[in-house]
Write a protein that holds these residues in place. Structure first.
Motif, PDB file in Angstrom:
ATOM      1  N   GLN A 132      -7.619   4.586 -12.264  1.00  0.00           N
ATOM      2  CA  GLN A 132      -7.773   5.829 -11.532  1.00  0.00           C
ATOM      3  C   GLN A 132      -7.660   5.608 -10.024  1.00  0.00           C
ATOM      4  OE1 GLN A 132     -11.550   7.268 -12.829  1.00  0.00           O
ATOM      5  NE2 GLN A 132     -10.721   8.352 -14.611  1.00  0.00           N
ATOM      6  N   PHE A 133      -7.842   4.359  -9.605  1.00  0.00           N
ATOM      7  CA  PHE A 133      -7.838   4.083  -8.170  1.00  0.00           C
ATOM      8  C   PHE A 133      -6.425   4.154  -7.621  1.00  0.00           C
ATOM      9  CE2 PHE A 133      -7.756   1.351  -4.437  1.00  0.00           C
ATOM     10  CZ  PHE A 133      -8.805   1.885  -3.716  1.00  0.00           C
ATOM     11  N   SER A 134      -6.262   4.848  -6.521  1.00  0.00           N
ATOM     12  CA  SER A 134      -4.941   5.004  -5.920  1.00  0.00           C
ATOM     13  C   SER A 134      -4.698   3.936  -4.865  1.00  0.00           C
ATOM     14  CB  SER A 134      -4.821   6.391  -5.275  1.00  0.00           C
ATOM     15  OG  SER A 134      -3.645   6.468  -4.505  1.00  0.00           O
ATOM     16  N   TRP A 135      -3.565   3.237  -5.002  1.00  0.00           N
ATOM     17  CA  TRP A 135      -3.184   2.230  -4.007  1.00  0.00           C
ATOM     18  C   TRP A 135      -2.208   2.802  -2.989  1.00  0.00           C
ATOM     19  CZ3 TRP A 135      -4.750  -2.960  -3.797  1.00  0.00           C
ATOM     20  CH2 TRP A 135      -5.630  -3.336  -4.821  1.00  0.00           C
ATOM     21  N   LYS A 136      -1.807   4.028  -3.204  1.00  0.00           N
ATOM     22  CA  LYS A 136      -0.781   4.599  -2.319  1.00  0.00           C
ATOM     23  C   LYS A 136      -1.240   5.884  -1.646  1.00  0.00           C
ATOM     24  CE  LYS A 136       3.088   2.800  -5.040  1.00  0.00           C
ATOM     25  NZ  LYS A 136       4.297   3.142  -5.819  1.00  0.00           N
ATOM     26  N   GLY A 137      -2.134   6.619  -2.294  1.00  0.00           N
ATOM     27  CA  GLY A 137      -2.502   7.926  -1.796  1.00  0.00           C
ATOM     28  C   GLY A 137      -3.697   7.920  -0.872  1.00  0.00           C
ATOM     29  N   ASP A 138      -4.345   9.083  -0.763  1.00  0.00           N
ATOM     30  CA  ASP A 138      -5.516   9.218   0.098  1.00  0.00           C
ATOM     31  C   ASP A 138      -6.621   8.288  -0.379  1.00  0.00           C
ATOM     32  OD1 ASP A 138      -4.189  11.154   1.472  1.00  0.00           O
ATOM     33  OD2 ASP A 138      -5.080  12.827   0.357  1.00  0.00           O
ATOM     34  N   GLY A 139      -7.413   7.856   0.553  1.00  0.00           N
ATOM     35  CA  GLY A 139      -8.540   7.015   0.203  1.00  0.00           C
ATOM     36  C   GLY A 139      -8.314   5.569   0.548  1.00  0.00           C
ATOM     37  N   VAL A 140      -7.095   5.199   0.920  1.00  0.00           N
ATOM     38  CA  VAL A 140      -6.849   3.826   1.343  1.00  0.00           C
ATOM     39  C   VAL A 140      -6.262   3.781   2.737  1.00  0.00           C
ATOM     40  CG1 VAL A 140      -6.535   3.002  -0.995  1.00  0.00           C
ATOM     41  CG2 VAL A 140      -4.546   3.768   0.271  1.00  0.00           C
ATOM     42  N   ASN A 141      -6.007   4.927   3.314  1.00  0.00           N
ATOM     43  CA  ASN A 141      -5.337   4.932   4.607  1.00  0.00           C
ATOM     44  C   ASN A 141      -6.275   4.722   5.774  1.00  0.00           C
ATOM     45  OD1 ASN A 141      -2.782   5.349   3.508  1.00  0.00           O
ATOM     46  ND2 ASN A 141      -3.137   7.552   3.299  1.00  0.00           N
ATOM     47  N   ILE A 171      -6.445 -15.159   1.726  1.00  0.00           N
ATOM     48  CA  ILE A 171      -5.845 -14.536   2.903  1.00  0.00           C
ATOM     49  C   ILE A 171      -4.810 -13.539   2.408  1.00  0.00           C
ATOM     50  CG2 ILE A 171      -4.522 -14.855   5.024  1.00  0.00           C
ATOM     51  CD1 ILE A 171      -5.605 -17.715   5.162  1.00  0.00           C
ATOM     52  N   VAL A 172      -5.057 -12.255   2.643  1.00  0.00           N
ATOM     53  CA  VAL A 172      -4.115 -11.200   2.260  1.00  0.00           C
ATOM     54  C   VAL A 172      -3.406 -10.718   3.513  1.00  0.00           C
ATOM     55  CG1 VAL A 172      -3.828  -8.923   1.219  1.00  0.00           C
ATOM     56  CG2 VAL A 172      -5.574 -10.489   0.334  1.00  0.00           C
ATOM     57  N   HIS A 173      -2.077 -10.745   3.490  1.00  0.00           N
ATOM     58  CA  HIS A 173      -1.255 -10.278   4.604  1.00  0.00           C
ATOM     59  C   HIS A 173      -0.325  -9.212   4.036  1.00  0.00           C
ATOM     60  CE1 HIS A 173       0.758 -11.684   8.601  1.00  0.00           C
ATOM     61  NE2 HIS A 173       0.870 -10.380   8.437  1.00  0.00           N
ATOM     62  N   ASP A 174      -0.591  -7.947   4.360  1.00  0.00           N
ATOM     63  CA  ASP A 174       0.138  -6.873   3.685  1.00  0.00           C
ATOM     64  C   ASP A 174       0.027  -5.593   4.513  1.00  0.00           C
ATOM     65  OD1 ASP A 174       1.398  -5.381   1.533  1.00  0.00           O
ATOM     66  OD2 ASP A 174       0.654  -6.940   0.182  1.00  0.00           O
ATOM     67  N   LYS A 175       0.461  -4.481   3.922  1.00  0.00           N
ATOM     68  CA  LYS A 175       0.304  -3.184   4.563  1.00  0.00           C
ATOM     69  C   LYS A 175      -1.185  -2.879   4.742  1.00  0.00           C
ATOM     70  CE  LYS A 175       4.438  -1.356   2.271  1.00  0.00           C
ATOM     71  NZ  LYS A 175       4.944  -0.397   1.255  1.00  0.00           N
ATOM     72  N   ARG A 176      -1.489  -2.146   5.775  1.00  0.00           N
ATOM     73  CA  ARG A 176      -2.902  -1.834   6.024  1.00  0.00           C
ATOM     74  C   ARG A 176      -3.507  -1.030   4.874  1.00  0.00           C
ATOM     75  NH1 ARG A 176      -6.654  -2.303   9.769  1.00  0.00           N
ATOM     76  NH2 ARG A 176      -8.264  -0.697   9.980  1.00  0.00           N
ATOM     77  N   SER A 177      -2.733  -0.113   4.304  1.00  0.00           N
ATOM     78  CA  SER A 177      -3.258   0.681   3.191  1.00  0.00           C
ATOM     79  C   SER A 177      -3.631  -0.213   2.020  1.00  0.00           C
ATOM     80  CB  SER A 177      -2.229   1.721   2.753  1.00  0.00           C
ATOM     81  OG  SER A 177      -1.026   1.097   2.331  1.00  0.00           O
ATOM     82  N   VAL A 178      -2.826  -1.239   1.752  1.00  0.00           N
ATOM     83  CA  VAL A 178      -3.116  -2.160   0.659  1.00  0.00           C
ATOM     84  C   VAL A 178      -4.336  -3.009   0.988  1.00  0.00           C
ATOM     85  CG1 VAL A 178      -2.229  -4.160  -0.609  1.00  0.00           C
ATOM     86  CG2 VAL A 178      -0.723  -2.225  -0.142  1.00  0.00           C
ATOM     87  N   VAL A 179      -4.416  -3.489   2.205  1.00  0.00           N
ATOM     88  CA  VAL A 179      -5.554  -4.302   2.632  1.00  0.00           C
ATOM     89  C   VAL A 179      -6.864  -3.512   2.501  1.00  0.00           C
ATOM     90  CG1 VAL A 179      -6.641  -5.240   4.709  1.00  0.00           C
ATOM     91  CG2 VAL A 179      -4.319  -5.934   4.111  1.00  0.00           C
ATOM     92  N   SER A 181      -7.961  -7.385  10.294  1.00  0.00           N
ATOM     93  CA  SER A 181      -7.309  -7.066  11.557  1.00  0.00           C
ATOM     94  C   SER A 181      -5.913  -6.530  11.281  1.00  0.00           C
ATOM     95  CB  SER A 181      -7.215  -8.317  12.446  1.00  0.00           C
ATOM     96  OG  SER A 181      -6.424  -9.315  11.810  1.00  0.00           O
ATOM     97  N   GLY A 182      -5.267  -6.049  12.318  1.00  0.00           N
ATOM     98  CA  GLY A 182      -3.893  -5.570  12.208  1.00  0.00           C
ATOM     99  C   GLY A 182      -3.818  -4.121  11.794  1.00  0.00           C
ATOM    100  N   GLU A 183      -2.592  -3.603  11.783  1.00  0.00           N
ATOM    101  CA  GLU A 183      -2.391  -2.211  11.402  1.00  0.00           C
ATOM    102  C   GLU A 183      -0.999  -2.024  10.823  1.00  0.00           C
ATOM    103  OE1 GLU A 183      -1.430  -0.387  15.717  1.00  0.00           O
ATOM    104  OE2 GLU A 183      -3.560  -0.824  15.377  1.00  0.00           O
ATOM    105  N   ASP A 184      -0.786  -0.852  10.240  1.00  0.00           N
ATOM    106  CA  ASP A 184       0.495  -0.474   9.632  1.00  0.00           C
ATOM    107  C   ASP A 184       0.937  -1.513   8.605  1.00  0.00           C
ATOM    108  OD1 ASP A 184       0.432   1.789  11.215  1.00  0.00           O
ATOM    109  OD2 ASP A 184       1.505   0.808  12.854  1.00  0.00           O
ATOM    110  N   ASP A 185       2.105  -2.134   8.828  1.00  0.00           N
ATOM    111  CA  ASP A 185       2.665  -3.071   7.847  1.00  0.00           C
ATOM    112  C   ASP A 185       2.275  -4.520   8.107  1.00  0.00           C
ATOM    113  OD1 ASP A 185       3.872  -0.987   6.548  1.00  0.00           O
ATOM    114  OD2 ASP A 185       5.818  -1.249   7.520  1.00  0.00           O
ATOM    115  N   ASP A 186       1.351  -4.751   9.009  1.00  0.00           N
ATOM    116  CA  ASP A 186       1.023  -6.126   9.397  1.00  0.00           C
ATOM    117  C   ASP A 186      -0.500  -6.281   9.520  1.00  0.00           C
ATOM    118  OD1 ASP A 186       1.606  -8.759  10.082  1.00  0.00           O
ATOM    119  OD2 ASP A 186       1.632  -8.310  12.227  1.00  0.00           O
TER     120      ASP A 186
END
Length: 599
Positions: free
Chosen positions: A50-59, A548-556, A574-579
């Motif tokens: 049920q958890f969304s990795w792309k939608g609201d709630g991770v941004n 160490i996870v290096h990914d999109k901020r929403s995924v992190v 740390s970081g933002e957007d895609d980094d």
């Protein structure tokens, strides 16, 4: 240390009636536990999905959204403390897979369908301790961490391992080298007339493949010569041998010469080694020896220590005669032979292959065969010829170690990558690794980390940036991306191909650091389960280990929400957007049952 509660039936009957009653109670209890575990796994599965990795709630961190994150993830039964999901013999029995035992198919990967996955956290065994630090770990480990001592008894005359109190000690012996791997390694170098009896041959011999490696003492003793070995063995009757190797801090991988190509590219090793590895090299038209041939570089060696090499009885003589004829047709020659060891050497060019009589067996592989395609690819009983570049260069054209690590290898051209691209990639990853270590700060000491995995290694520059640290790196290249693993091997590093939609071929608690650069985005793109990947990472990560996870901020930010359920804690974000970067440490915990037993 956190305590994880979980009950389990126990008892010791004395009378026949009590025995019968307890049997029924136990069966009923097991059925209940199974249903409870199934419902728990089902519940956690439902909440995970049920958890969304792309939608609201991770941004953003303050958004609650509509996503559901499990507060807890069930703990597996203690009997699963050494679970390897894709090498699980119980799964084979339960699913009644029809496998050819003669071809070792039962030791190859067979992964559970998603509905059969446990979806629970693997507990450490009773009395588990933080592993002994390298380099001391080469020679000793905690018995509680791998409570299996049968090899100490079975191989007592060969000095594989000895139980001493709370520790298991490794004297450095093996089936063929009872008096120590160091002396045996020096003898191989002496047979090949290498300078100063040093197996690295002034940096020209770097990558070794040790098949049927036992507890990997051969590979462990090579490290002091700046030689690194991929030690391979199956999860067979010598159970836990690879677990011992990894606990010691020695590079190793669970695998078998069966029906599938090994997950390494062609021309990866200067030396292959088999010390009484109990492999029938003549079976199926020599297909297993031809797989070794695929892996060896031009001018590469195969060191074979076995009774057949000195042919004492009629059966040994027959095997030796047939094997000698086979390798001769493969264009191998004897480089040296002494006592029980023979060393063959491969040709430097294709000339010998092209001079063979028509219809000579084994044939050359078809021109459209890709020798670097390995994931799920069947072995072929054919000889892989060298590329035009290797043929003309009369070898791999690689720089000696350690220059090899930072010198652009010739096979870069296979990807149309320039030397400038290669050098810039090194610069980027050197800066990133420096940043990682700055953030880790006082969390780590020089000996905190030994076994490292780069889950998406690309050209291997993350590993190259760790060259001054006393670590080794398993460089993993995803099976569906550019097959850059041959570049990694050409740099004098080790690695494997893998599909992260499945469990990795290793025991639980075998790595100190997992580096996941954009691997979660890849998993989401493939529509596989990132939640399953988190549970798998927890399985292979040692207590007190780091991610160490290096990914999109929403995924992190999505991963950050799972930390309490996984018993992980944030070190930094740390970081933002895609980094964006998230650094995590796994807590150490034991189940109530484990604590009770250890006490």
């Amino acid at each position: 240390m956190a305590r994880m509660a979980r009950g389990r039936a126990d008892g010791s009957p004395r009378k026949r009636l009590v025995t019968i009653m307890l049997v029924f109670v136990t069966i009923g209890g097991l059925i209940y536990l199974y249903s409870q575990n199934s419902s728990e796994s089902s519940a956690v599965n439902k909440s995970l999905k049920q958890f969304s990795w792309k939608g609201d709630g991770v941004n953003d961190e303050s958004s609650s959204g509509t996503s559901v994150v499990p507060k807890t993830i069930p703990v597996c039964d203690d009997r699963l403390s050494e679970l390897i999901p894709c090498l699980d013999r119980n799964l084979i029995y339960q699913t009644r897979l029809k496998l050819d035992l003669n071809l070792m198919e039962h030791y190859e990967r067979h992964c559970p369908m998603p509905e059969r996955r446990y979806n629970c956290l693997i507990p450490p065994p009773p009395g588990y301790k933080i592993p002994i630090k390298w380099p001391k770990s080469r020679d000793q480990v905690w018995k509680a961490n791998i409570p299996h001592t049968h090899l100490a008894t079975e191989k007592s005359d060969q000095n594989w391992m000895v139980v001493k109190g709370e520790k298991i000690v490794f004297p450095g012996g093996g089936t063929h080298f009872h008096y120590g791997a160091d002396k045996y390694i020096a003898s191989i170098a002496n047979m090949l007339n290498f300078p100063d009896n040093n197996i690295n041959n002034r940096g020209r011999l770097r990558n070794v493949f040790d098949v049927g490696c036992g507890v990997a003492s051969f590979g462990g003793y090579l490290l002091s010569s700046d030689v690194i070995a991929m030690s391979l063995a199956p999860n067979d009757v010598h159970e836990n041998q690879i677990q011992f190797a990894l606990e010691r801090g020695i590079p190793a991988y669970l695998g078998v010469l069966g029906t599938k190509r090994l997950p390494y590219p062609s021309r990866s090793f200067e030396l292959a080694h088999c010390s009484r590895c109990r492999i029938d090299w003549l079976q199926r038209d020599g297909i297993l020896l031809l797989e070794l041939d695929r892996l060896l570089r031009p001018g590469g060696y195969f060191a074979y220590s076995s009774p057949e090499a000195y042919a004492q009885d009629e059966e040994d003589k027959r095997i030796w005669k047939e094997m000698s004829a086979l390798v001769e047709r493969m264009c191998w020659k004897i480089a040296a032979k002494k006592n029980q060891t023979v060393i063959w050497v491969k040709p430097l060019t294709n000339d010998c292959y092209l001079r063979r009589e028509p219809d000579t067996w084994p044939p050359l592989c078809k021109s459209n065969d890709d020798p670097d395609a390995v994931w799920g690819v069947n072995m072929e009983a054919c000889i892989t010829r060298y590329s035009d570049q290797m043929h003309k260069a009369r070898g791999s054209g690689l720089a000696p170690w350690p220059a090899r690590l930072t010198t652009p290898p010739p096979r870069l051209a296979d990807f149309n990558y320039s030397a400038d691209f290669f050098n810039k990639d090194m610069e980027v990853w050197q800066q990133r690794v420096n940043d990682y270590w700055t953030v880790l700060g006082n969390k780590i000491k020089p000996d905190t980390i030994r076994n490292v995995m780069d889950m998406k290694a690309n050209l291997g520059s993350f590993a190259a940036a760790l060259k001054d640290k006393d670590v080794w790196i398993m460089n993993v290249v995803p099976e569906n991306g550019p097959n850059t693993l041959k570049i990694i091997y050409d740099r004098g590093l080790l690695g494997t191909v893998h599909n992260w939609c499945e469990a990795f071929s290793t025991y639980p608690r075998t790595y100190d650091l997992l580096h996941a650069s954009t691997i979660f985005s890849d998993i989401i793109e493939k529509e596989c389960s990132p939640e399953d990947l988190l549970i798998e990472m927890d399985r292979i990560l040692r207590p007190k280990g780091f991610v160490i996870v290096h990914d999109k901020r929403s995924v992190v930010l999505a991963i950050k929400k799972f930390l309490p359920a996984l018993h992980w804690e944030k070190v930094a974000i740390s970081g933002e957007d895609d980094d964006a970067i998230l650094i995590i440490q796994k807590k150490i915990w034991l189940t109530s049952e484990s604590i009770r037993v250890s006490e």
